[in-house]
Every structure is written in C-alpha cells, then in structure tokens.
Design a protein around this motif. Structure first.
Motif, PDB file in Angstrom:
ATOM      1  N   ASN A 250       0.822  -1.216   0.000  1.00  0.00           N
ATOM      2  CA  ASN A 250       0.000   0.000   0.000  1.00  0.00           C
ATOM      3  C   ASN A 250       0.852   1.262   0.000  1.00  0.00           C
ATOM      4  OD1 ASN A 250      -2.324  -1.521   0.030  1.00  0.00           O
ATOM      5  ND2 ASN A 250      -2.563  -1.414   2.248  1.00  0.00           N
ATOM      6  N   GLY A 251       1.891   1.278   0.786  1.00  0.00           N
ATOM      7  CA  GLY A 251       2.770   2.442   0.837  1.00  0.00           C
ATOM      8  C   GLY A 251       3.492   2.671  -0.476  1.00  0.00           C
ATOM      9  N   ALA A 252       3.924   1.584  -1.121  1.00  0.00           N
ATOM     10  CA  ALA A 252       4.622   1.707  -2.401  1.00  0.00           C
ATOM     11  C   ALA A 252       3.686   2.220  -3.481  1.00  0.00           C
ATOM     12  CB  ALA A 252       5.216   0.361  -2.803  1.00  0.00           C
ATOM     13  N   VAL A 253       2.464   1.734  -3.491  1.00  0.00           N
ATOM     14  CA  VAL A 253       1.488   2.212  -4.472  1.00  0.00           C
ATOM     15  C   VAL A 253       1.174   3.685  -4.221  1.00  0.00           C
ATOM     16  CG1 VAL A 253      -0.884   1.968  -5.292  1.00  0.00           C
ATOM     17  CG2 VAL A 253       0.506  -0.059  -4.884  1.00  0.00           C
ATOM     18  N   TRP A 254       1.021   4.053  -2.962  1.00  0.00           N
ATOM     19  CA  TRP A 254       0.771   5.451  -2.607  1.00  0.00           C
ATOM     20  C   TRP A 254       1.909   6.328  -3.095  1.00  0.00           C
ATOM     21  CZ3 TRP A 254       3.313   9.068   0.315  1.00  0.00           C
ATOM     22  CH2 TRP A 254       2.597  10.190   0.665  1.00  0.00           C
ATOM     23  N   LEU A 255       3.153   5.893  -2.881  1.00  0.00           N
ATOM     24  CA  LEU A 255       4.316   6.647  -3.313  1.00  0.00           C
ATOM     25  C   LEU A 255       4.327   6.819  -4.830  1.00  0.00           C
ATOM     26  CD1 LEU A 255       7.123   7.916  -2.669  1.00  0.00           C
ATOM     27  CD2 LEU A 255       8.059   5.628  -3.053  1.00  0.00           C
ATOM     28  N   LEU A 256       4.068   5.758  -5.562  1.00  0.00           N
ATOM     29  CA  LEU A 256       4.080   5.835  -7.027  1.00  0.00           C
ATOM     30  C   LEU A 256       2.970   6.738  -7.557  1.00  0.00           C
ATOM     31  CD1 LEU A 256       4.833   2.116  -7.888  1.00  0.00           C
ATOM     32  CD2 LEU A 256       6.380   4.063  -8.104  1.00  0.00           C
ATOM     33  N   VAL A 257       1.777   6.627  -6.995  1.00  0.00           N
ATOM     34  CA  VAL A 257       0.649   7.438  -7.466  1.00  0.00           C
ATOM     35  C   VAL A 257       0.905   8.916  -7.203  1.00  0.00           C
ATOM     36  CG1 VAL A 257      -1.771   7.985  -7.037  1.00  0.00           C
ATOM     37  CG2 VAL A 257      -1.059   5.615  -7.319  1.00  0.00           C
ATOM     38  N   HIS A 258       1.384   9.240  -6.022  1.00  0.00           N
ATOM     39  CA  HIS A 258       1.593  10.640  -5.694  1.00  0.00           C
ATOM     40  C   HIS A 258       2.828  11.208  -6.382  1.00  0.00           C
ATOM     41  CE1 HIS A 258      -1.747  11.188  -3.020  1.00  0.00           C
ATOM     42  NE2 HIS A 258      -1.500   9.985  -2.521  1.00  0.00           N
ATOM     43  N   SER A 259       3.813  10.387  -6.648  1.00  0.00           N
ATOM     44  CA  SER A 259       4.965  10.847  -7.423  1.00  0.00           C
ATOM     45  C   SER A 259       4.537  11.181  -8.847  1.00  0.00           C
ATOM     46  CB  SER A 259       6.061   9.786  -7.464  1.00  0.00           C
ATOM     47  OG  SER A 259       6.544   9.540  -6.182  1.00  0.00           O
ATOM     48  N   GLU A 260       3.708  10.344  -9.415  1.00  0.00           N
ATOM     49  CA  GLU A 260       3.216  10.589 -10.775  1.00  0.00           C
ATOM     50  C   GLU A 260       2.348  11.841 -10.832  1.00  0.00           C
ATOM     51  OE1 GLU A 260       2.804  10.144 -14.830  1.00  0.00           O
ATOM     52  OE2 GLU A 260       4.111   9.040 -13.469  1.00  0.00           O
ATOM     53  N   SER A 261       1.492  12.025  -9.845  1.00  0.00           N
ATOM     54  CA  SER A 261       0.635  13.218  -9.846  1.00  0.00           C
ATOM     55  C   SER A 261       1.469  14.476  -9.655  1.00  0.00           C
ATOM     56  CB  SER A 261      -0.455  13.122  -8.768  1.00  0.00           C
ATOM     57  OG  SER A 261       0.128  13.088  -7.486  1.00  0.00           O
ATOM     58  N   PHE A 262       2.570  14.389  -8.896  1.00  0.00           N
ATOM     59  CA  PHE A 262       3.469  15.530  -8.748  1.00  0.00           C
ATOM     60  C   PHE A 262       4.140  15.873 -10.053  1.00  0.00           C
ATOM     61  CE2 PHE A 262       7.798  17.069  -7.896  1.00  0.00           C
ATOM     62  CZ  PHE A 262       7.483  18.291  -7.332  1.00  0.00           C
ATOM     63  N   VAL A 263       4.620  14.856 -10.769  1.00  0.00           N
ATOM     64  CA  VAL A 263       5.282  15.084 -12.054  1.00  0.00           C
ATOM     65  C   VAL A 263       4.303  15.664 -13.060  1.00  0.00           C
ATOM     66  CG1 VAL A 263       6.363  13.919 -14.015  1.00  0.00           C
ATOM     67  CG2 VAL A 263       7.062  13.354 -11.688  1.00  0.00           C
ATOM     68  N   LEU A 264       3.083  15.162 -13.078  1.00  0.00           N
ATOM     69  CA  LEU A 264       2.082  15.690 -14.014  1.00  0.00           C
ATOM     70  C   LEU A 264       1.688  17.125 -13.672  1.00  0.00           C
ATOM     71  CD1 LEU A 264      -0.240  12.596 -14.516  1.00  0.00           C
ATOM     72  CD2 LEU A 264       1.426  13.555 -16.130  1.00  0.00           C
TER      73      LEU A 264
END
Length: 52
Positions: free
Chosen positions: A35-49
C-alpha cells in the motif's frame, strides 16, 4: 550536445538504481504491505504531471 546526453544518461542511471531501493524501503516501512509503495508511485506521478 554530448555533455547534455551524458548528464541525462547519468540521471537515468541514478534513478534506475535509487527507485528500486526506495520501493523496497517503503514496503519494509509498511511491514511488507504494498500500500505504501502504491501510494508513493501514485503521488509521485501526480506531482510530475502537475509540473507540466
């Protein structure tokens, strides 16, 4: 031009080394849960976008 290509290559090599270590660290921090890894990936992607 060659220097710019070298800098981009270096950055990509560093990202390829650091990203898996970060994911493993986050999974360990969440007691083996992804769950933490998925959260990190999703929020990293939203930051980049949001930067574009």
């Amino acid at each position: 031009m060659e220097v710019a290509v070298g800098v981009v290559n270096l950055e990509m090599q560093l990202a390829g080394f650091i990203a898996p270590l970060t994911i493993v660290f986050v999974i360990d921090a969440f007691d083996g849960s992804f769950n933490g890894a998925v959260w990190l990936l999703v929020h990293s992607e939203s930051f980049v976008l949001s930067l574009s």
